[in-house]
Design a protein around this motif. Structure first.
Motif, PDB file in Angstrom:
ATOM      1  N   ILE A   1       0.841  -1.200   0.000  1.00  0.00           N
ATOM      2  CA  ILE A   1       0.000   0.000   0.000  1.00  0.00           C
ATOM      3  C   ILE A   1       0.876   1.250   0.000  1.00  0.00           C
ATOM      4  CG2 ILE A   1      -1.639   1.334   1.393  1.00  0.00           C
ATOM      5  CD1 ILE A   1      -2.837  -1.473   2.207  1.00  0.00           C
ATOM      6  N   ARG A   2       1.943   1.241   0.796  1.00  0.00           N
ATOM      7  CA  ARG A   2       2.862   2.385   0.788  1.00  0.00           C
ATOM      8  C   ARG A   2       3.472   2.574  -0.608  1.00  0.00           C
ATOM      9  NH1 ARG A   2       4.361   4.867   5.363  1.00  0.00           N
ATOM     10  NH2 ARG A   2       3.624   4.007   7.325  1.00  0.00           N
ATOM     11  N   GLN A   3       3.777   1.481  -1.284  1.00  0.00           N
ATOM     12  CA  GLN A   3       4.335   1.567  -2.635  1.00  0.00           C
ATOM     13  C   GLN A   3       3.297   2.110  -3.613  1.00  0.00           C
ATOM     14  OE1 GLN A   3       7.694   0.947  -3.527  1.00  0.00           O
ATOM     15  NE2 GLN A   3       6.914   2.149  -5.236  1.00  0.00           N
ATOM     16  N   LEU A   4       2.038   1.698  -3.458  1.00  0.00           N
ATOM     17  CA  LEU A   4       0.956   2.195  -4.303  1.00  0.00           C
ATOM     18  C   LEU A   4       0.846   3.719  -4.177  1.00  0.00           C
ATOM     19  CD1 LEU A   4      -1.599   1.727  -6.095  1.00  0.00           C
ATOM     20  CD2 LEU A   4      -2.865   1.409  -3.953  1.00  0.00           C
ATOM     21  N   VAL A   5       0.875   4.225  -2.947  1.00  0.00           N
ATOM     22  CA  VAL A   5       0.792   5.671  -2.717  1.00  0.00           C
ATOM     23  C   VAL A   5       2.016   6.366  -3.320  1.00  0.00           C
ATOM     24  CG1 VAL A   5       0.776   7.468  -0.932  1.00  0.00           C
ATOM     25  CG2 VAL A   5      -0.694   5.443  -0.697  1.00  0.00           C
ATOM     26  N   ALA A   6       3.192   5.780  -3.129  1.00  0.00           N
ATOM     27  CA  ALA A   6       4.421   6.360  -3.703  1.00  0.00           C
ATOM     28  C   ALA A   6       4.330   6.386  -5.227  1.00  0.00           C
ATOM     29  CB  ALA A   6       5.642   5.561  -3.245  1.00  0.00           C
ATOM     30  N   ASP A   7       3.826   5.302  -5.826  1.00  0.00           N
ATOM     31  CA  ASP A   7       3.693   5.242  -7.281  1.00  0.00           C
ATOM     32  C   ASP A   7       2.711   6.298  -7.789  1.00  0.00           C
ATOM     33  OD1 ASP A   7       5.498   3.157  -7.330  1.00  0.00           O
ATOM     34  OD2 ASP A   7       3.987   1.599  -7.682  1.00  0.00           O
ATOM     35  N   ALA A   8       1.622   6.532  -7.050  1.00  0.00           N
ATOM     36  CA  ALA A   8       0.652   7.554  -7.449  1.00  0.00           C
ATOM     37  C   ALA A   8       1.337   8.922  -7.495  1.00  0.00           C
ATOM     38  CB  ALA A   8      -0.538   7.569  -6.496  1.00  0.00           C
ATOM     39  N   GLY A   9       2.259   9.171  -6.576  1.00  0.00           N
ATOM     40  CA  GLY A   9       3.016  10.420  -6.602  1.00  0.00           C
ATOM     41  C   GLY A   9       3.994  10.473  -7.753  1.00  0.00           C
ATOM     42  N   THR A  10       4.699   9.379  -7.960  1.00  0.00           N
ATOM     43  CA  THR A  10       5.682   9.312  -9.036  1.00  0.00           C
ATOM     44  C   THR A  10       5.038   9.554 -10.388  1.00  0.00           C
ATOM     45  OG1 THR A  10       7.069   7.765  -7.791  1.00  0.00           O
ATOM     46  CG2 THR A  10       7.345   7.783 -10.185  1.00  0.00           C
ATOM     47  N   TYR A  11       3.842   9.009 -10.583  1.00  0.00           N
ATOM     48  CA  TYR A  11       3.182   9.059 -11.891  1.00  0.00           C
ATOM     49  C   TYR A  11       2.102  10.141 -11.978  1.00  0.00           C
ATOM     50  CZ  TYR A  11       5.561   4.605 -12.371  1.00  0.00           C
ATOM     51  OH  TYR A  11       6.516   3.631 -12.411  1.00  0.00           O
ATOM     52  N   GLN A  12       2.167  11.168 -11.111  1.00  0.00           N
ATOM     53  CA  GLN A  12       1.100  12.188 -11.103  1.00  0.00           C
ATOM     54  C   GLN A  12       0.970  12.928 -12.427  1.00  0.00           C
ATOM     55  OE1 GLN A  12       1.997  15.748  -8.480  1.00  0.00           O
ATOM     56  NE2 GLN A  12       3.735  14.462  -7.941  1.00  0.00           N
ATOM     57  N   SER A  13       2.014  12.912 -13.260  1.00  0.00           N
ATOM     58  CA  SER A  13       1.937  13.576 -14.570  1.00  0.00           C
ATOM     59  C   SER A  13       1.949  12.588 -15.730  1.00  0.00           C
ATOM     60  CB  SER A  13       3.095  14.567 -14.710  1.00  0.00           C
ATOM     61  OG  SER A  13       2.992  15.578 -13.725  1.00  0.00           O
ATOM     62  N   ASP A  14       1.800  11.300 -15.435  1.00  0.00           N
ATOM     63  CA  ASP A  14       1.778  10.245 -16.455  1.00  0.00           C
ATOM     64  C   ASP A  14       0.401   9.578 -16.405  1.00  0.00           C
ATOM     65  OD1 ASP A  14       1.933   7.777 -17.830  1.00  0.00           O
ATOM     66  OD2 ASP A  14       4.062   7.545 -17.348  1.00  0.00           O
ATOM     67  N   VAL A  15      -0.494  10.050 -17.264  1.00  0.00           N
ATOM     68  CA  VAL A  15      -1.895   9.641 -17.178  1.00  0.00           C
ATOM     69  C   VAL A  15      -2.059   8.120 -17.237  1.00  0.00           C
ATOM     70  CG1 VAL A  15      -4.167   9.801 -18.275  1.00  0.00           C
ATOM     71  CG2 VAL A  15      -2.742  11.837 -18.065  1.00  0.00           C
ATOM     72  N   ASN A  16      -1.415   7.459 -18.197  1.00  0.00           N
ATOM     73  CA  ASN A  16      -1.613   6.016 -18.345  1.00  0.00           C
ATOM     74  C   ASN A  16      -1.116   5.240 -17.135  1.00  0.00           C
ATOM     75  OD1 ASN A  16      -2.899   6.174 -20.840  1.00  0.00           O
ATOM     76  ND2 ASN A  16      -0.958   6.149 -21.951  1.00  0.00           N
ATOM     77  N   ALA A  17       0.062   5.600 -16.638  1.00  0.00           N
ATOM     78  CA  ALA A  17       0.608   4.902 -15.462  1.00  0.00           C
ATOM     79  C   ALA A  17      -0.259   5.163 -14.236  1.00  0.00           C
ATOM     80  CB  ALA A  17       2.051   5.337 -15.218  1.00  0.00           C
ATOM     81  N   LEU A  18      -0.738   6.393 -14.093  1.00  0.00           N
ATOM     82  CA  LEU A  18      -1.582   6.734 -12.940  1.00  0.00           C
ATOM     83  C   LEU A  18      -2.903   5.972 -12.986  1.00  0.00           C
ATOM     84  CD1 LEU A  18      -1.817   8.502 -10.405  1.00  0.00           C
ATOM     85  CD2 LEU A  18      -2.865  10.256 -11.851  1.00  0.00           C
ATOM     86  N   MET A  19      -3.505   5.869 -14.164  1.00  0.00           N
ATOM     87  CA  MET A  19      -4.793   5.172 -14.289  1.00  0.00           C
ATOM     88  C   MET A  19      -4.666   3.702 -13.896  1.00  0.00           C
ATOM     89  SD  MET A  19      -6.883   7.502 -14.967  1.00  0.00           S
ATOM     90  CE  MET A  19      -5.850   8.864 -14.412  1.00  0.00           C
ATOM     91  N   ALA A  20      -3.525   3.103 -14.189  1.00  0.00           N
ATOM     92  CA  ALA A  20      -3.319   1.686 -13.878  1.00  0.00           C
ATOM     93  C   ALA A  20      -3.346   1.418 -12.375  1.00  0.00           C
ATOM     94  CB  ALA A  20      -2.000   1.203 -14.477  1.00  0.00           C
TER      95      ALA A  20
END
Length: 133
Positions: free
Chosen positions: A12-31
């Protein structure tokens, strides 16, 4: 069971970190989001479903909001069931739009509801409430 919980917390911590990392990458964020995700942004705009969220993100990234970057720190994770958790975070907002007439709050209380899917933990709800300074 404790090892399972620790693994879930890490995921879950990684999921939240990934959401931050991909905040400007629409496709990665949607996944990272469920099909039926609900988003309530800092301004109170509610978006229902991943398709509508994709449209809203693409629109935001084509405008001045592309210059608003955020970081999120996880404060607490509580399991409602073994497959659903509430994640309490603090969001820090860096507004680089140069628009002093419409300032944004610099921080927010962010809540995620995350749910386990066959492909791993995914965001079911993300809501940010401004913290008035």
């Amino acid at each position: 069971a404790d090892a399972d919980i620790a693994g879930d917390v890490d995921s879950i911590r990684q999921l939240v970190a990934d959401a931050g990392t991909y905040q400007s990458d629409v496709n990665a964020l949607m996944a990272l989001h469920r099909d039926d995700t609900i988003i309530v942004n800092l301004a109170g705009r509610r978006v229902l479903g991943r398709s509508a969220f994709r449209d809203a993100m693409q629109q935001a990234l084509e405008g001045p909001m592309a210059s608003v970057l955020t970081t999120v720190d996880v404060e607490d994770i509580r399991f409602v069931t073994p497959d659903v958790a509430i994640v309490s975070c603090t969001k820090t907002i860096r507004d680089e739009r140069g628009d002093s007439s419409n300032p944004l709050s610099t921080s927010g209380a962010m809540s995620y509801v995350v749910a386990r899917e066959p492909r791993g933990w995914r965001i079911a709800l993300a809501q940010t409430t401004p913290i008035l300074s």
